[in-house]
Write a protein that holds these residues in place. Sequence first.
Motif, PDB file in Angstrom:
ATOM      1  N   GLN A 169      -0.100 -26.807  61.063  1.00 33.89           N
ATOM      2  CA  GLN A 169      -1.437 -26.508  60.558  1.00 33.89           C
ATOM      3  C   GLN A 169      -1.607 -24.998  60.483  1.00 33.89           C
ATOM      4  O   GLN A 169      -1.521 -24.306  61.498  1.00 33.89           O
ATOM      5  CB  GLN A 169      -2.490 -27.124  61.497  1.00 33.89           C
ATOM      6  CG  GLN A 169      -3.893 -26.804  61.061  1.00 33.89           C
ATOM      7  CD  GLN A 169      -4.818 -28.007  61.138  1.00 33.89           C
ATOM      8  OE1 GLN A 169      -4.440 -29.054  61.632  1.00 33.89           O
ATOM      9  NE2 GLN A 169      -6.013 -27.857  60.639  1.00 33.89           N
TER      10      GLN A 169
ATOM     11  N   SER B  14      -7.315 -24.033  59.717  1.00 31.84           N
ATOM     12  CA  SER B  14      -8.060 -25.127  60.303  1.00 31.84           C
ATOM     13  C   SER B  14      -9.557 -24.940  60.104  1.00 31.84           C
ATOM     14  O   SER B  14     -10.107 -23.928  60.511  1.00 31.84           O
ATOM     15  CB  SER B  14      -7.775 -25.247  61.805  1.00 31.84           C
ATOM     16  OG  SER B  14      -6.703 -24.448  62.198  1.00 31.84           O
TER      17      SER B  14
ATOM     18  N   LYS C 235      -2.175 -27.857  55.898  1.00 34.55           N
ATOM     19  CA  LYS C 235      -1.013 -28.135  56.744  1.00 34.55           C
ATOM     20  C   LYS C 235       0.237 -28.037  55.892  1.00 34.55           C
ATOM     21  O   LYS C 235       0.201 -28.329  54.700  1.00 34.55           O
ATOM     22  CB  LYS C 235      -1.086 -29.572  57.288  1.00 34.55           C
ATOM     23  CG  LYS C 235      -2.136 -29.797  58.340  1.00 34.55           C
ATOM     24  CD  LYS C 235      -2.134 -31.272  58.699  1.00 34.55           C
ATOM     25  CE  LYS C 235      -3.303 -31.602  59.611  1.00 34.55           C
ATOM     26  NZ  LYS C 235      -3.539 -33.048  59.661  1.00 34.55           N
TER      27      LYS C 235
ATOM     28  N   SER D 146      -8.807 -27.364  55.635  1.00 34.75           N
ATOM     29  CA  SER D 146      -7.616 -27.246  56.480  1.00 34.75           C
ATOM     30  C   SER D 146      -6.387 -27.309  55.592  1.00 34.75           C
ATOM     31  O   SER D 146      -6.385 -28.011  54.588  1.00 34.75           O
ATOM     32  CB  SER D 146      -7.552 -28.373  57.505  1.00 34.75           C
ATOM     33  OG  SER D 146      -8.615 -28.247  58.421  1.00 34.75           O
TER      34      SER D 146
END
Lengths: 327, 311
Positions: free
Chosen positions: B32, B35, B18, B16
């Motif tokens: 984000q 993911s 962010k 992931s």
Amino acid sequence: MHLAAYIGRTLIRGVGLLVAVVLVTFVLVQASPIDPMEAYVTAENPVSQEQRDAIAAYWGLNDPPLERLEKWVSALAHGDMGTSMYYRQPVTEVIRVHFMNSLMLMAVAWILSGFFGFVLGVVAAAYQHTRVDKFIKVYCLLIASAPTFWIGLLILMVFAVWLGWFPLALGTPIGKEAAAVTLGDRLYHLVLPALTLSVTGISQIALHTRQKLIDVLNSDYAVFAAARGETKWQIVYHHGLRNILLPAVTLQFGSISELFGGSVLAETVFSYTGLGYVAVVAGTKLDLPLLLGIALCSGFFVFVGNLTANLLYPLIDPQIREGMTHE
Amino acid sequence: MANHDTAPVLDIQNLSVKFRMYDKGLRQSELQVISDINLNIKAGEIVAVAGSSGSGKSLLAHAVLGILPKNAMVSGSMKYCGTELTPAVQADLRGRDIALVPQSVSYLDPLKKVGPQVQGLYGTKEQQSQVFNRFELAEETAEKYPFQLSGGMARRILVSTAVISNAKLIIADEPTPGLNPEIAETTMKIFRDLADEGKAVMLITHDIDLAFLFADRIAVFYAGTTVEIAPVADFIRGGDALRHPYSRALWNALPQNGFKPIAGGQPYAGNLQGGCPYAARCSHCSTECTTAKTIKMQTVRGGEVRCCHAT
């Protein structure tokens, strides 16, 4: 040869520029409210009306303005810029002597501000968003917003008055014979005015360099260089410097005109007897031949600076090089 | 070395990404953009990462290389030949073992001759000559500047920067847009050859047609995650051979398959609320699709899919 054609065209334009400079200066002098006679003949040494008439006739004040200009221009064709009304010396001689003083001052300031401006700009960009960057930015903005003469006064106050490290004024020690003045003396007197001019010149160059390098560091080719294992400083060294050189050169040579303006102020604050100082004298005394001569010389100087920058471009940028040969 | 032979060249688990952002004033928020991606690429394989603009494909490439902006936060695991890709390892592998083939000539320094640029930090003049030879680039090309290259030449130069490194993993970020079909196909053939030589190729593209011809597997990206990873044969057959409604819709949107547009648009990364990101546009959407916190990838008929209803 394209380069020759280019230089030829530019020279013609340069001559046009100088003609315009002389004309504008002349028109401004005509429009000036200053009476050269009143400026010359002060209350301390009153002169009779006959003497006034004699001086006016000697200076040609009563001649029609265009005739005066014509006289000056035809003399110029023979390499003579006339005689300064105030200094009572040939204008060429006045300019030559003072120009040497100014040249030293401006050269030092030009090199120092160019070098430190560039370095500060590169460091600020490389450390963007950190305290180092913020500090440099704030410093540059402060300096850029402050007038040159005010910074000159501050420097004068701190280093000459409070600390007493450097002389208060003039380009040479007071009461010393011209022949006895050493290079050391001259350099000693040069420090503060040069410092003033450099400090004010730095911010422009630093801020522009910073922005340019930030653009480069955000460019596709910088990202790709990073993807190929180059560190930030390797990117700055391999790609940054070369790519910000062009704007830096433009700025550096373009700054010559500002340097001229700045030196007028700095020289006045420090009573440094350079060309800027003489320009102020010529303006306040309305010394027509001297003012025309100075305008012509500084115009020429700035023109040569810009021409040099233009000639350097193709050496730096292959696209401009190609453009010139294919023209 | 045993481990290195069996492990995939690139193995991404639960990745992931962010971004830390400042909203108003000093309020921080997190955006984000990628993911929970699982993706692996083996030696000799081309995996096409397909998806529309803004689906996070390029960010995936930058994450693998470790050149994301400073405000990016990466979680999950990425392994290169079994070795965890920490920032230090990435710095060491970039340009040597993992190579990026960029999109266009704008990724080359405009004021530097291409020869030295192809050599980069680690290559030599001899290696550069060999690579030029391989791609039928004249020796004088090394003396040219990027703006003097033709489209086809530029393409081969960009590939050269990756090939000279002898990297095992090549990430090609949109290598074909703006090229005429002939050059695009030649470029893809180069990547096929590289894969056949034993390299692992991640091919980021939205030119799915070309991926059909040259890739081994296709990973479909949607709103920052993979919705389906399947062998290319399934994508060529289309329809029921595919597992995710988005993959099917994508297939139907191709000119040769009816050119049917998909209604709606891809959600903005900041607006994702859990559940299936495709739910709003999906005709099979059920309450489960919107209420589930996350929907896991599951293996269905030899491919992986992120859908509650996949069978």
